[in-house]
Design a protein around this motif. Structure first.
Motif, PDB file in Angstrom:
ATOM      1  N   PRO A 354       0.845  -1.213   0.000  1.00  0.00           N
ATOM      2  CA  PRO A 354       0.000   0.000   0.000  1.00  0.00           C
ATOM      3  C   PRO A 354       0.872   1.252   0.000  1.00  0.00           C
ATOM      4  O   PRO A 354       1.860   1.333   0.736  1.00  0.00           O
ATOM      5  N   GLU A 356       0.415   4.082   1.236  1.00  0.00           N
ATOM      6  CA  GLU A 356       0.393   4.861   2.477  1.00  0.00           C
ATOM      7  C   GLU A 356       1.521   4.492   3.435  1.00  0.00           C
ATOM      8  O   GLU A 356       1.880   5.283   4.310  1.00  0.00           O
ATOM      9  N   ASP A 367      -3.011   0.714 -10.262  1.00  0.00           N
ATOM     10  CA  ASP A 367      -4.249   0.669  -9.482  1.00  0.00           C
ATOM     11  C   ASP A 367      -4.424   1.910  -8.607  1.00  0.00           C
ATOM     12  O   ASP A 367      -5.492   2.133  -8.025  1.00  0.00           O
ATOM     13  N   LYS A 369      -3.386   2.447  -5.782  1.00  0.00           N
ATOM     14  CA  LYS A 369      -3.445   2.113  -4.362  1.00  0.00           C
ATOM     15  C   LYS A 369      -2.118   1.590  -3.820  1.00  0.00           C
ATOM     16  O   LYS A 369      -1.834   1.743  -2.630  1.00  0.00           O
ATOM     17  N   THR A 370      -1.351   0.959  -4.672  1.00  0.00           N
ATOM     18  CA  THR A 370      -0.107   0.335  -4.221  1.00  0.00           C
ATOM     19  C   THR A 370       1.088   0.990  -4.917  1.00  0.00           C
ATOM     20  O   THR A 370       0.944   1.759  -5.869  1.00  0.00           O
TER      21      THR A 370
END
Length: 460
Positions: A354, A356, A367, A369-370
């Motif tokens: 991830p 974050e 995506d 997200k990653t």
């Protein structure tokens, strides 16, 4: 007469009428008309036995040849009559170079590792630590051999830096300002009056500097000390440690993972081939399954699994972890070791984390997200390599900096690399001490570095 190192004397293919060895006495056994001395000079684990007859020059000093004393012995190298040794020396002259009194702390065997850490100035003379640091030397050479054979260029990255590569905030500050009464403006320290005219730190990584050179020289690597001001007392953490960090232009995450796996296997193979005597001690007294595990890792491909899949496996695991596992958290050592030691039973490369929980420089995946990050996990240690494909797109890099609360002004030069001939590039960092722990079976990082720097400990 020139000195002969003991490892060369023991490896001789013939008797020698004249030889000189210099080293330290491990043991002495006396008879009426002669004495046996076991001598070691640190070049190998095995001592060489020396027969010292009573009539030779210097024998009147034999009682000063106590454990720990430094000696110079001239003599003849002859086939040994004793078991377990091919050669011994029949002395023709003994000289006591440096006496050692009765307080020498290594006269007995079986000292604890904790005790030996308290006498770090003497522990290299013990069998265990002699082996550790000979293997460390060989492992260092193997690092350079691996990259030089693949046309990588060695870069010396700076130890003093003004940037925090990882964004962790755990840095040692470098300053010449008065710590009691530093100059201030509006209540804040005025670093414009400091030595470098701005805040400076000991480096946590040579990666960013390596990226600069990869964008000019294609394939480069750094190998040097790094520092983390992390108040951690675990067996895997030190505040000063060495990192190997390659960086490759025109390389993606798959190429990064391929190189990391090849690198780890190369180092294991080199140590198995060149440190057999030292590994035998580790296999006997430190980790009885060491050789089997090293050969197991060498002979099998690494398992690759996405972070998402790894989390699913950990959630399904029939065991309770000390640190609860959920998507979006960093893997802890217990999670990493479960994957390598219990589930896959082999090294594992976890990829696509991830965004974050990863630094600003990692490439955002399609995506959104990653990021294209990867960690290599090995049995007994956990994470040994961490790397990623770097974000080469200028607009995405600016977004990453903003998301991590970093300013474009501080990283103007890093952004420039994306403006002038940008290219996909990737790299990783391998913790040298953790690799050393893996190939020796030694469980504490304090015991594989010459002088450990940990919270509250900076002796020598």
């Amino acid at each position: 007469m020139e000195r002969t190192l003991i490892k060369h004397a023991l490896g001789s293919d013939r008797e020698q009428d004249a030889i000189r060895i210099q080293g330290w006495v491990s043991t002495r056994r006396d008879s009426k008309s002669f004495s046996f001395l076991e001598i070691n000079d640190g070049t190998c684990l095995t001592n060489i036995q020396t027969v010292v007859d009573a009539g030779i020059p210097g024998y009147d000093q034999i009682h000063d040849a106590s454990t720990g004393a430094a000696v110079c012995i001239d003599g003849r190298l002859v086939a040994s009559q004793g078991k377990g040794q091919a050669w011994e020396i029949v002395a023709t002259q003994l000289e006591i170079v440096g006496r050692s009194d009765d307080s020498y702390p290594l006269q007995k065997k079986g000292h604890s590792l904790e005790y030996l850490r308290e006498i770090a100035h003497l522990r290299p003379r013990s069998n265990l630590f002699g082996c550790v640091f000979r293997v460390r030397n060989r492992l260092s050479q193997a690092v350079h051999n691996f990259f030089q054979e693949r046309d990588f260029i060695h870069i010396h990255s700076p130890i003093i830096t003004t940037s925090d590569c990882e964004g962790a905030g755990e840095l040692f500050r470098v300053t010449t300002l008065d710590p009691v009464d530093p100059p201030k403006i509006d209540g804040q320290v005025d670093y414009s009056q400091d030595f470098f005219a701005r805040p400076a730190y000991l480096t946590v990584s040579g990666q960013l500097e390596a990226e600069i050179f990869a964008c000019a020289l294609s394939n480069v690597y750094t190998f040097g000390p790094t520092f983390r001001a992390e108040n951690s007392n675990t067996s895997r953490h030190a505040n000063e440690f060495w990192m190997i960090e390659p960086e490759m232009a025109f390389c993606d995450l798959n190429g990064d993972m391929d190189l990391a796996e090849a690198f780890v296997k190369y180092l294991i193979k080199d140590i198995l081939e060149n440190c057999q005597e030292d590994l035998s001690l580790f296999g006997k007294f430190v980790d009885k399954g060491l050789l089997e595990r090293l050969k197991f890792v060498l002979e099998r491909p690494f398992q690759r699994v996405s972070y998402t899949e790894a989390i699913e496996l950990l959630l399904k695991a029939d065991r309770k972890f000390e640190f609860p596992i959920n998507y979006g958290v960093n893997l802890q050592s217990e999670h990493e070791r479960y994957l390598t030691e219990e589930h896959f039973k082999c090294p594992v490369t976890v990829f696509n984390y991830p965004k974050e929980i990863k630094p600003f420089y990692m490439r955002v995946s399609d995506d959104g997200k990653t990021v294209a990050a990867m960690d290599v996990l090995v049995p007994g240690i956990g994470e040994i390599v961490g790397g990623s494909q770097r974000e080469e797109r200028l607009d995405m890099l600016k977004e990453n900096l903003k998301r991590h609360n970093l300013t474009e002004e501080d990283y103007w030069w890093y952004l420039d690399l994306r403006k002038f001939g940008t290219t996909p590039h990737a790299g990783f960092g391998l913790g040298f001490e953790r690799m050393l722990m893996f190939v020796t079976g030694v469980a504490n990082i304090r015991d594989v570095i010459p002088f450990a720097r940990t919270p509250g400990s900076a002796e020598f």
